[in-house]
Design a protein around this motif. Structure first.
Motif, PDB file in Angstrom:
ATOM      1  N   ALA A  81      10.699   9.164   8.793  1.00  0.00           N
ATOM      2  CA  ALA A  81      11.601   9.117   7.644  1.00  0.00           C
ATOM      3  C   ALA A  81      11.750   7.692   7.131  1.00  0.00           C
ATOM      4  O   ALA A  81      11.691   6.732   7.909  1.00  0.00           O
ATOM      5  CB  ALA A  81      12.976   9.669   8.028  1.00  0.00           C
ATOM      6  N   VAL A  82      11.950   7.576   5.821  1.00  0.00           N
ATOM      7  CA  VAL A  82      12.268   6.294   5.182  1.00  0.00           C
ATOM      8  C   VAL A  82      13.273   6.542   4.059  1.00  0.00           C
ATOM      9  O   VAL A  82      13.206   7.553   3.363  1.00  0.00           O
ATOM     10  CB  VAL A  82      11.013   5.598   4.593  1.00  0.00           C
ATOM     11  N   CYS A  83      14.197   5.596   3.897  1.00  0.00           N
ATOM     12  CA  CYS A  83      15.160   5.671   2.788  1.00  0.00           C
ATOM     13  C   CYS A  83      14.564   4.925   1.592  1.00  0.00           C
ATOM     14  O   CYS A  83      15.116   3.942   1.118  1.00  0.00           O
ATOM     15  CB  CYS A  83      16.511   5.105   3.193  1.00  0.00           C
ATOM     16  N   SER A  84      13.428   5.424   1.125  1.00  0.00           N
ATOM     17  CA  SER A  84      12.647   4.715   0.113  1.00  0.00           C
ATOM     18  C   SER A  84      12.220   5.656  -1.000  1.00  0.00           C
ATOM     19  O   SER A  84      11.959   6.839  -0.771  1.00  0.00           O
ATOM     20  CB  SER A  84      11.410   4.094   0.770  1.00  0.00           C
ATOM     21  N   LEU A  85      12.108   5.106  -2.212  1.00  0.00           N
ATOM     22  CA  LEU A  85      11.547   5.830  -3.350  1.00  0.00           C
ATOM     23  C   LEU A  85      10.101   5.428  -3.612  1.00  0.00           C
ATOM     24  O   LEU A  85       9.520   5.835  -4.615  1.00  0.00           O
ATOM     25  CB  LEU A  85      12.388   5.570  -4.606  1.00  0.00           C
ATOM     26  N   GLU A  86       9.536   4.630  -2.715  1.00  0.00           N
ATOM     27  CA  GLU A  86       8.161   4.167  -2.885  1.00  0.00           C
ATOM     28  C   GLU A  86       7.196   5.154  -2.237  1.00  0.00           C
ATOM     29  O   GLU A  86       7.238   5.340  -1.015  1.00  0.00           O
ATOM     30  CB  GLU A  86       7.983   2.786  -2.258  1.00  0.00           C
ATOM     31  N   PRO A  87       6.313   5.813  -2.992  1.00  0.00           N
ATOM     32  CA  PRO A  87       5.374   6.769  -2.391  1.00  0.00           C
ATOM     33  C   PRO A  87       4.508   6.157  -1.298  1.00  0.00           C
ATOM     34  O   PRO A  87       4.117   6.848  -0.354  1.00  0.00           O
ATOM     35  CB  PRO A  87       4.525   7.227  -3.581  1.00  0.00           C
ATOM     36  N   GLY A  88       4.221   4.861  -1.402  1.00  0.00           N
ATOM     37  CA  GLY A  88       3.412   4.220  -0.381  1.00  0.00           C
ATOM     38  C   GLY A  88       4.090   4.178   0.972  1.00  0.00           C
ATOM     39  O   GLY A  88       3.426   4.071   2.010  1.00  0.00           O
ATOM     40  N   GLU A  89       5.418   4.246   0.986  1.00  0.00           N
ATOM     41  CA  GLU A  89       6.162   4.234   2.244  1.00  0.00           C
ATOM     42  C   GLU A  89       6.467   5.644   2.741  1.00  0.00           C
ATOM     43  O   GLU A  89       6.864   5.812   3.894  1.00  0.00           O
ATOM     44  CB  GLU A  89       7.475   3.467   2.063  1.00  0.00           C
ATOM     45  N   GLY A  90       6.317   6.633   1.867  1.00  0.00           N
ATOM     46  CA  GLY A  90       6.638   8.004   2.230  1.00  0.00           C
ATOM     47  C   GLY A  90       5.444   8.919   2.184  1.00  0.00           C
ATOM     48  O   GLY A  90       4.762   9.141   3.195  1.00  0.00           O
ATOM     49  N   GLU A  91       5.149   9.451   0.995  1.00  0.00           N
ATOM     50  CA  GLU A  91       4.092  10.450   0.852  1.00  0.00           C
ATOM     51  C   GLU A  91       2.735   9.951   1.338  1.00  0.00           C
ATOM     52  O   GLU A  91       1.993  10.690   2.020  1.00  0.00           O
ATOM     53  CB  GLU A  91       4.000  10.890  -0.614  1.00  0.00           C
TER      54      GLU A  91
END
Length: 420
Positions: A356-366
């Protein structure tokens, strides 16, 4: 009339709080410090809790609406003030007070102009007065250009909703130690629940004065941040490793759900704070101070939860300073992949991993979730998520500040789950 001395002006009620807000703005914009990190030393000399809260509120609103405040300032000057000019910063704070906090203009002037010792007070006074005669702020804040461009590319159908979700400070979300008492605590606190074990309140007063704090009935945690631990379900005495655990919201969720929790973080100071939080709630966990990239577990775990270091861009509705501090995240993305590899090695067969990440950056999530190939994906189901949010087509969890708007919104978060 002779102008009063700087020392005399510092004695004007309210000026120290405004001076603290100016220092906070400078810490974020000039040094790139997180507001939460800058605040304690800046506010230490302010005795009244109300004044400390006011300083933070002024800084938050100035950062939340800064592109729009700058547009108003520029509309009232013949020549634009430099971006780093003290007069511009003071005007941002003054306008935030008048246009967002609703403070009387005369009080804003009396406590704002003393910040410009030896500076263009007459100019600031004139600009402030001219702006107040104008149309004011838009309904939703304008995102900084770099942020808008990046999120427009990442979320072309969501960027306007995300901006609208930043318009007001968020409500207060509480996670309950005993999810079975959700309805009881929602009634006692006058709040609403959007998921089992969750109560949402309108913000009001110090946290410590809310009923249930002293007895450890709850802790503060955004609704989105509760999802990763929810995905693992009841612990039933099984062992879970909570990586990068501080300050401990997910740790307490897991322990309250019956997991035997080992928490790991490389910051002893952050783990000390985690220990204080866990002790207040009346839970027990095993604490390990170590770098997750170097530490080797003595035995394997039934589950691992990674709340990975990230840009924290998803928390921008409650931490608007992050909008002005977003930089290249490639180093963090490398660390995130390293943590995923280390976590996989700590799992027993059939164990589950949540990232999990509290991020809106796709590179950090998806992109990170798509990178994982060695584990079998476990699709997230609708009943594991708050009402009103559905899993992505890939079976992941993705939220943004434009979602659940009628219920008070939610932070931006990403989570995915696998089985070994």
């Amino acid at each position: 009339m002779a102008r009063s001395s700087p020392a005399a002006e510092e004695d004007i009620p309210g000026v120290p709080a405004r001076r603290a807000a100016l220092r906070l703005l400078d810490a974020v914009l000039r040094r790139g410090d997180p507001l939460d990190q800058a605040a304690p030393p800046v506010l230490r000399g302010i005795e009244r809790g109300d004044d400390r809260a006011l300083a933070l509120a002024i800084a938050h609103e100035a950062l939340r609406w800064m592109p729009d405040l700058d547009r108003l300032i520029d509309s009232a000057t013949r020549q634009p003030l430099p971006d780093d000019a003290k007069a511009r910063s003071v005007l941002r704070l003054m306008l935030a007070q008048a246009l967002r906090l609703g403070l009387p203009p005369h009080a804003v002037i009396a406590t704002g102009l003393p910040l410009l010792v030896g500076g263009p007070r007459r100019l600031a006074h004139g600009v402030f007065s001219a702006v107040l005669r104008g149309d004011g702020l838009p309904e939703a804040p304008t995102l900084p250009h770099a942020v808008h461009d990046r999120w427009s590319a990442a979320w072309p159908g969501r960027v306007d909703a995300i901006a609208a979700g930043l318009a007001v400070p968020p409500p207060l979300d509480l996670s309950l130690r005993d999810a079975a008492r959700t309805a009881e605590w929602a009634d006692r606190l006058g709040g609403v629940s959007l998921a089992p074990g969750h109560v949402r309140l309108a913000r009001s007063g110090p946290i410590e004065q809310i009923e249930g704090f002293a007895e450890g009935a709850w802790w503060v945690q955004d609704l989105a941040a509760t999802v990763p631990a929810r995905l693992l379900g009841p612990g039933e005495g099984r062992r879970v490793l909570d990586l990068c655990a501080a300050p401990g919201g997910k740790t307490m969720q897991l322990a309250a759900a019956g997991w035997q929790v080992t928490v790991l973080d490389k910051s002893a100071r952050r783990l000390e704070r985690l220990g204080e939080n866990v002790a207040r709630i009346g839970l027990a966990v095993d604490v390990v101070v170590a770098d997750a990239m170097q530490w080797r577990p003595a035995e394997l775990y039934d589950a691992v939860l990674i709340d990975a270091p990230c840009s924290a861009s998803g928390t921008c509705r409650r931490h608007p300073d992050v909008l002005h501090r977003l930089v290249d995240q490639s180093g963090l993305e490398d660390l995130q992949r390293g943590l995923l590899e280390r976590a996989s090695g700590a799992l027993r067969a059939d164990g589950r991993l949540v990232y999990a990440v509290c991020s809106l950056e796709p590179g950090e999530g998806e992109a990170q979730a798509a990178w994982v190939k060695a584990l079998g994906p476990v699709p997230i189901t609708p009943n594991q998520l708050p009402d009103g949010i559905a899993p992505t087509p890939e079976g992941w969890f993705r939220s943004d500040p434009g979602m659940l708007a009628e219920a008070g919104g939610i932070d931006g978060f990403f989570a995915a789950m696998w089985e070994k």
